[in-house]
Design a protein around this motif. Sequence first.
Motif, PDB file in Angstrom:
ATOM      1  N   CYS A 126       0.832  -1.207   0.000  1.00 17.40           N
ATOM      2  CA  CYS A 126       0.000   0.000   0.000  1.00 17.40           C
ATOM      3  C   CYS A 126       0.866   1.256   0.000  1.00 17.40           C
ATOM      4  O   CYS A 126       0.553   2.245  -0.675  1.00 17.40           O
ATOM      5  CB  CYS A 126      -0.925   0.006   1.215  1.00 17.40           C
ATOM      6  N   ARG A 127       1.974   1.218   0.751  1.00 22.35           N
ATOM      7  CA  ARG A 127       2.880   2.372   0.760  1.00 22.35           C
ATOM      8  C   ARG A 127       3.471   2.605  -0.626  1.00 22.35           C
ATOM      9  O   ARG A 127       3.583   3.750  -1.081  1.00 22.35           O
ATOM     10  CB  ARG A 127       4.004   2.156   1.785  1.00 22.35           C
ATOM     11  N   ALA A 128       3.830   1.532  -1.318  1.00 24.15           N
ATOM     12  CA  ALA A 128       4.397   1.660  -2.656  1.00 24.15           C
ATOM     13  C   ALA A 128       3.401   2.282  -3.632  1.00 24.15           C
ATOM     14  O   ALA A 128       3.794   2.957  -4.582  1.00 24.15           O
ATOM     15  CB  ALA A 128       4.845   0.285  -3.164  1.00 24.15           C
ATOM     16  N   GLN A 129       2.100   2.070  -3.374  1.00 25.07           N
ATOM     17  CA  GLN A 129       1.046   2.632  -4.218  1.00 25.07           C
ATOM     18  C   GLN A 129       0.522   3.965  -3.687  1.00 25.07           C
ATOM     19  O   GLN A 129      -0.417   4.527  -4.238  1.00 25.07           O
ATOM     20  CB  GLN A 129      -0.111   1.628  -4.319  1.00 25.07           C
ATOM     21  N   ASN A 130       1.153   4.454  -2.616  1.00 25.44           N
ATOM     22  CA  ASN A 130       0.723   5.702  -1.975  1.00 25.44           C
ATOM     23  C   ASN A 130      -0.740   5.640  -1.533  1.00 25.44           C
ATOM     24  O   ASN A 130      -1.469   6.634  -1.569  1.00 25.44           O
ATOM     25  CB  ASN A 130       0.943   6.895  -2.910  1.00 25.44           C
ATOM     26  N   ASP A 131      -1.159   4.451  -1.108  1.00 30.24           N
ATOM     27  CA  ASP A 131      -2.533   4.212  -0.664  1.00 30.24           C
ATOM     28  C   ASP A 131      -2.573   4.351   0.858  1.00 30.24           C
ATOM     29  O   ASP A 131      -2.372   3.381   1.586  1.00 30.24           O
ATOM     30  CB  ASP A 131      -2.970   2.808  -1.099  1.00 30.24           C
ATOM     31  N   LEU A 132      -2.832   5.581   1.330  1.00 29.15           N
ATOM     32  CA  LEU A 132      -2.793   5.832   2.771  1.00 29.15           C
ATOM     33  C   LEU A 132      -3.905   5.094   3.506  1.00 29.15           C
ATOM     34  O   LEU A 132      -3.681   4.540   4.577  1.00 29.15           O
ATOM     35  CB  LEU A 132      -2.876   7.337   3.048  1.00 29.15           C
ATOM     36  N   PHE A 180       0.671  12.003   7.146  1.00 30.72           N
ATOM     37  CA  PHE A 180       0.653  13.008   6.093  1.00 30.72           C
ATOM     38  C   PHE A 180       2.071  13.496   5.793  1.00 30.72           C
ATOM     39  O   PHE A 180       2.332  14.024   4.728  1.00 30.72           O
ATOM     40  CB  PHE A 180      -0.229  14.189   6.495  1.00 30.72           C
ATOM     41  N   GLU A 181       2.979  13.370   6.757  1.00 28.54           N
ATOM     42  CA  GLU A 181       4.384  13.690   6.526  1.00 28.54           C
ATOM     43  C   GLU A 181       5.069  12.468   5.903  1.00 28.54           C
ATOM     44  O   GLU A 181       5.103  11.394   6.513  1.00 28.54           O
ATOM     45  CB  GLU A 181       5.104  14.023   7.841  1.00 28.54           C
ATOM     46  N   THR A 182       5.599  12.621   4.696  1.00 29.31           N
ATOM     47  CA  THR A 182       6.203  11.482   3.999  1.00 29.31           C
ATOM     48  C   THR A 182       7.362  10.879   4.788  1.00 29.31           C
ATOM     49  O   THR A 182       7.488   9.649   4.900  1.00 29.31           O
ATOM     50  CB  THR A 182       6.710  11.910   2.613  1.00 29.31           C
ATOM     51  N   ALA A 183       8.213  11.738   5.356  1.00 31.91           N
ATOM     52  CA  ALA A 183       9.345  11.227   6.126  1.00 31.91           C
ATOM     53  C   ALA A 183       8.869  10.437   7.334  1.00 31.91           C
ATOM     54  O   ALA A 183       9.431   9.384   7.673  1.00 31.91           O
ATOM     55  CB  ALA A 183      10.248  12.381   6.560  1.00 31.91           C
ATOM     56  N   LYS A 184       7.818  10.917   8.004  1.00 24.65           N
ATOM     57  CA  LYS A 184       7.257  10.223   9.158  1.00 24.65           C
ATOM     58  C   LYS A 184       6.675   8.879   8.727  1.00 24.65           C
ATOM     59  O   LYS A 184       6.844   7.863   9.411  1.00 24.65           O
ATOM     60  CB  LYS A 184       6.190  11.104   9.814  1.00 24.65           C
ATOM     61  N   TRP A 185       5.988   8.872   7.592  1.00 22.50           N
ATOM     62  CA  TRP A 185       5.386   7.644   7.072  1.00 22.50           C
ATOM     63  C   TRP A 185       6.472   6.591   6.839  1.00 22.50           C
ATOM     64  O   TRP A 185       6.360   5.442   7.276  1.00 22.50           O
ATOM     65  CB  TRP A 185       4.636   7.969   5.779  1.00 22.50           C
ATOM     66  N   ASP A 186       7.545   6.978   6.159  1.00 21.97           N
ATOM     67  CA  ASP A 186       8.611   6.026   5.862  1.00 21.97           C
ATOM     68  C   ASP A 186       9.344   5.580   7.133  1.00 21.97           C
ATOM     69  O   ASP A 186       9.761   4.419   7.245  1.00 21.97           O
ATOM     70  CB  ASP A 186       9.600   6.650   4.877  1.00 21.97           C
ATOM     71  N   ALA A 222       6.197   9.339  18.539  1.00 27.12           N
ATOM     72  CA  ALA A 222       6.547   9.959  17.264  1.00 27.12           C
ATOM     73  C   ALA A 222       5.293  10.372  16.509  1.00 27.12           C
ATOM     74  O   ALA A 222       5.276  11.418  15.836  1.00 27.12           O
ATOM     75  CB  ALA A 222       7.380   8.993  16.422  1.00 27.12           C
ATOM     76  N   LYS A 223       4.225   9.583  16.617  1.00 24.75           N
ATOM     77  CA  LYS A 223       2.951   9.956  16.000  1.00 24.75           C
ATOM     78  C   LYS A 223       2.424  11.240  16.639  1.00 24.75           C
ATOM     79  O   LYS A 223       1.935  12.149  15.956  1.00 24.75           O
ATOM     80  CB  LYS A 223       1.929   8.825  16.153  1.00 24.75           C
ATOM     81  N   ARG A 224       2.488  11.310  17.951  1.00 25.24           N
ATOM     82  CA  ARG A 224       2.072  12.530  18.657  1.00 25.24           C
ATOM     83  C   ARG A 224       2.834  13.738  18.139  1.00 25.24           C
ATOM     84  O   ARG A 224       2.238  14.774  17.818  1.00 25.24           O
ATOM     85  CB  ARG A 224       2.313  12.356  20.154  1.00 25.24           C
ATOM     86  N   ASP A 225       4.138  13.607  18.036  1.00 22.79           N
ATOM     87  CA  ASP A 225       4.957  14.736  17.609  1.00 22.79           C
ATOM     88  C   ASP A 225       4.655  15.139  16.171  1.00 22.79           C
ATOM     89  O   ASP A 225       4.663  16.329  15.833  1.00 22.79           O
ATOM     90  CB  ASP A 225       6.441  14.388  17.756  1.00 22.79           C
ATOM     91  N   ALA A 226       4.375  14.149  15.308  1.00 25.90           N
ATOM     92  CA  ALA A 226       4.043  14.450  13.922  1.00 25.90           C
ATOM     93  C   ALA A 226       2.735  15.237  13.833  1.00 25.90           C
ATOM     94  O   ALA A 226       2.619  16.197  13.070  1.00 25.90           O
ATOM     95  CB  ALA A 226       3.944  13.162  13.106  1.00 25.90           C
ATOM     96  N   VAL A 227       1.756  14.842  14.629  1.00 28.45           N
ATOM     97  CA  VAL A 227       0.472  15.550  14.632  1.00 28.45           C
ATOM     98  C   VAL A 227       0.661  16.984  15.110  1.00 28.45           C
ATOM     99  O   VAL A 227       0.106  17.928  14.534  1.00 28.45           O
ATOM    100  CB  VAL A 227      -0.548  14.817  15.527  1.00 28.45           C
TER     101      VAL A 227
END
Length: 238
Positions: free
Chosen positions: A133-139, A182-188, A219-224
């Motif tokens: 799903c990540r490879a397809q950008n399917d959040l 929503f942050e690409t760096a956070k997602w990866d 880390a999720k908290r900080d990203a939000v």
Amino acid sequence: MQNPNLNPSATSPELPPIPRQQLHDTVVDHLRRFIVEGALEAGRKLNERELCETLGISRTPLREALKVLASEGLIEISPNRGASVSKMSEAELRETFELMSGLEAFSGELACERITAAEIAEIKALHYAMLACRAQNDLAGYYSRNQAIHDKINEAARNSALRQTYIAVNRRLQALRFRSNFETAKWDRAIHEHGEMLAALDARDGKRLAAILRQHLLAKRDAVLRIGDTPSVQDTGN
């Protein structure tokens, strides 16, 4: 500014017809998904007529579903103002993520003592589906599998009291957990952390998995909080 028109199709696939015998649970599930994926933003006043048209239902099952979501803390119902999507203050967000990080850590520690090889295999399958799903950008697809992984770790802890608390707290955070990617760096980075979780599970290293899960949630908290303009967090003015 909030969009005055509900448009769930912008973030969710077209809804199938709802079987009558499953109406109540299905309406609750759809509304919860709209909230998690942002089709219904935090703080938004709900238009019953609009929701009934979108879901193809009458007001009675809708109002019953709203009561369920209110009991979960996702909806606020006021006698004179109707229903609106709940909004967390920054202080509530920080405290709830801190609590969730502890619940996730404890789940991981117990799971390493009690999980079966078959359960680990299921989690690995979800992990690889999540990567696709990540490879397809399917959040949305990524998030559903991500949450299933966390849920299965919690289930593997085999502690009913922990399970009930985990479900209740997690429901309040799902929309924010979704937005944290929503942050690409956070997602990866989150994907890398999930790989570390699998390694810790394989090794049955409870202390290591607990530490990874705790940091993962913080880390999720900080990203939000970095997003800043998220409608899921109420500006306290401080």
